[in-house]
Structures are given as C-alpha cells and as structure tokens.
Design a protein around this motif. Structure first.
Motif, PDB file in Angstrom:
ATOM      1  N   GLY A   1       0.822  -1.213   0.000  1.00 61.23           N
ATOM      2  CA  GLY A   1       0.000   0.000   0.000  1.00 61.23           C
ATOM      3  C   GLY A   1       0.848   1.251   0.000  1.00 61.23           C
ATOM      4  O   GLY A   1       0.526   2.231  -0.679  1.00 61.23           O
TER       5      GLY A   1
ATOM      6  N   THR B   1       2.119   1.792  -3.481  1.00 61.26           N
ATOM      7  CA  THR B   1       1.047   2.293  -4.346  1.00 61.26           C
ATOM      8  C   THR B   1       0.810   3.782  -4.110  1.00 61.26           C
ATOM      9  O   THR B   1       0.697   4.566  -5.058  1.00 61.26           O
ATOM     10  N   GLU B   2       0.736   4.188  -2.857  1.00 58.10           N
ATOM     11  CA  GLU B   2       0.506   5.598  -2.533  1.00 58.10           C
ATOM     12  C   GLU B   2       1.691   6.468  -2.935  1.00 58.10           C
ATOM     13  O   GLU B   2       1.531   7.619  -3.306  1.00 58.10           O
ATOM     14  N   TRP B   3       2.897   5.923  -2.835  1.00 50.49           N
ATOM     15  CA  TRP B   3       4.107   6.674  -3.189  1.00 50.49           C
ATOM     16  C   TRP B   3       4.048   7.101  -4.655  1.00 50.49           C
ATOM     17  O   TRP B   3       4.494   8.187  -5.016  1.00 50.49           O
TER      18      TRP B   3
ATOM     19  N   LYS C   1       1.453   7.961  -6.263  1.00 50.86           N
ATOM     20  CA  LYS C   1       0.427   8.987  -6.443  1.00 50.86           C
ATOM     21  C   LYS C   1       0.887  10.376  -6.026  1.00 50.86           C
ATOM     22  O   LYS C   1       0.175  11.353  -6.235  1.00 50.86           O
TER      23      LYS C   1
END
Length: 69
Positions: free
Chosen positions: A18, A21-23, A25
């Motif tokens: 997670g 994945t956020e990195w 964005k």
C-alpha cells in the motif's frame, strides 16, 4: 504461534504494498517552487525574529526606566 507469525507477516507485506502504491500517487513540486517557498520561509522567520527582538528591547528599555524611579 506459527499462524500468528504468518498473519503478522502478511499484514506487514500488505502495508508496504500500500505504501508503494501511494508513493506513486505523490505529485512532487518543481525545483523552482521549492526554492522560492524556502526563501519566503527564511525571510518570514527573519522578519519575525527582528520583530520579537525589537519588542524585547523596547520592553527592556521600559522596565529599566521604571527601575530607576
């Protein structure tokens, strides 16, 4: 005990997936924007420092005046 270890391991792996994945964005600011905003922060801190120093000197002068009386 082995089941608890496996659950913890899976939770950690899921967490870091997670994070990855956020990195992706994240929208990073441009270099020029960082330089300008850093300059403004330093300038504002400098102005506030001078303001507090001036207020301190004025209060010190007023208190020294009353100490003489």
């Amino acid at each position: 005990m082995n089941d608890n270890f496996q659950n913890t391991k899976n939770a950690i792996i899921t967490y870091f997936k997670g994070v990855r994945t956020e990195w992706g964005k994240i929208t990073w600011p441009e270099r020029q924007q960082v330089i300008v905003e850093t300059f403004f922060v330093v300038a504002i801190v400098f102005v506030f420092t001078l303001t507090i120093y001036g207020a301190d000197k004025i209060i010190e002068w007023i208190l020294s005046f009353f100490n003489r009386v």
